[in-house]
Enzyme design. Structure first.
Site, PDB file in Angstrom:
ATOM      1  N   CYS A 113       0.814  -1.232  -0.050  1.00 27.72           N
ATOM      2  CA  CYS A 113      -0.132  -0.015  -0.052  1.00 27.72           C
ATOM      3  C   CYS A 113       0.911   1.206   0.211  1.00 27.72           C
ATOM      4  O   CYS A 113       1.577   1.563   0.926  1.00 27.72           O
ATOM      5  CB  CYS A 113      -0.850   0.087   1.076  1.00 27.72           C
ATOM      6  SG  CYS A 113      -1.868   1.671   1.339  1.00 27.72           S
TER       7      CYS A 113
ATOM      8  N   CYS B  78      -0.423   4.222   2.553  1.00 33.75           N
ATOM      9  CA  CYS B  78      -0.442   3.961   3.828  1.00 33.75           C
ATOM     10  C   CYS B  78      -0.111   2.440   4.271  1.00 33.75           C
ATOM     11  O   CYS B  78       0.985   2.051   4.223  1.00 33.75           O
ATOM     12  CB  CYS B  78      -1.847   4.366   4.654  1.00 33.75           C
ATOM     13  SG  CYS B  78      -3.243   3.902   3.622  1.00 33.75           S
TER      14      CYS B  78
END
Ligand code: FE
Length: 215
Positions: free
Chosen positions: A115, A118
């Site tokens: 990701c 985040c």
């Protein structure tokens, strides 16, 4: 965790280069402290959620999904067509698991998940994300140099294997279905599930063929 703990935790891989506390973690910690002090969140309730995702929900759930996909061609087809339904049918549901997509590793293509924004991660099948998954260094390097990241994890793939990196979002979470290792034809689903590691379902690990000592 230091390297001294290695023998007790053989499946827990520490990668110092990816382990600094991210800015996001620091912010979350500060926010949690503030909310608790102001009485806005119930610390016990919060602990119960964390405990559930640390103890009950974990990579063993994903491992059962993978083992079933290895042994049941019908289930495998379903998993790649509609991962949400196929995973839910085994009872692995919950927050952070909305809209799952299963990625098939083959000898031609190896999938890795990140990701970049985040730390989005498929909680119901893998539990809480490891520290390195959330680190800025993993998140940036895997996109630029996936083979370099694999090397950091001790994994090397043939030159002609395509490596595809998938960026998770709040809407889509990925589960890598690793290749079933050789020499496992006589094994039950439960035995197979024990071979499936967390890292292999993120794409930073491969599954070792069982050895005599491991069986
Ligand atoms: Fe995220």
């Amino acid at each position: 965790m230091g390297y001294d703990d290695k023998h007790e935790h053989e499946h827990e891989h520490d990668h110092p280069e990816y382990s600094e506390l991210s800015e996001m973690d620091a912010r979350v910690r500060a926010l949690e402290t503030l909310l608790t002090e102001k009485g806005l969140v119930d610390q016990a309730g919060l602990s119960a959620v964390v405990e559930r995702y640390e103890k009950e929900v974990g990579p063993h759930n994903g491992a059962l999904v993978v083992a079933k996909a290895w042994t049941d061609p019908e289930y495998r087809r379903w998993l790649f067509e509609d991962a949400d339904a196929a995973i839910e049918s085994l009872g692995h549901v919950g927050r952070q698991g909305e809209h799952m997509v299963a990625l098939e590793n083959t000898s031609q293509r190896h999938n890795m998940v990140v990701c970049t924004l985040c730390s989005c991660y498929p909680w119901p099948v893998l539990g809480l994300p490891p520290v390195w998954y959330k680190s800025p260094s993993y998140r940036s390097k895997v996109v630029i140099d996936p083979r370099g990241v694999l090397a950091d994890f001790g994994v090397s793939l043939p030159e002609d294997t395509e490596i595809k990196v998938w960026d998770s979002t709040a809407e889509v979470r990925y589960l890598v279905v690793p290749m079933r290792p050789e020499g496992t034809s006589g094994m039950s689903e439960e035995q197979l599930a024990e071979l499936v590691t967390r890292d292999s379902m993120i794409g930073t690990g491969l599954i070792q063929a069982p050895t005599d000592t491991a069986r």
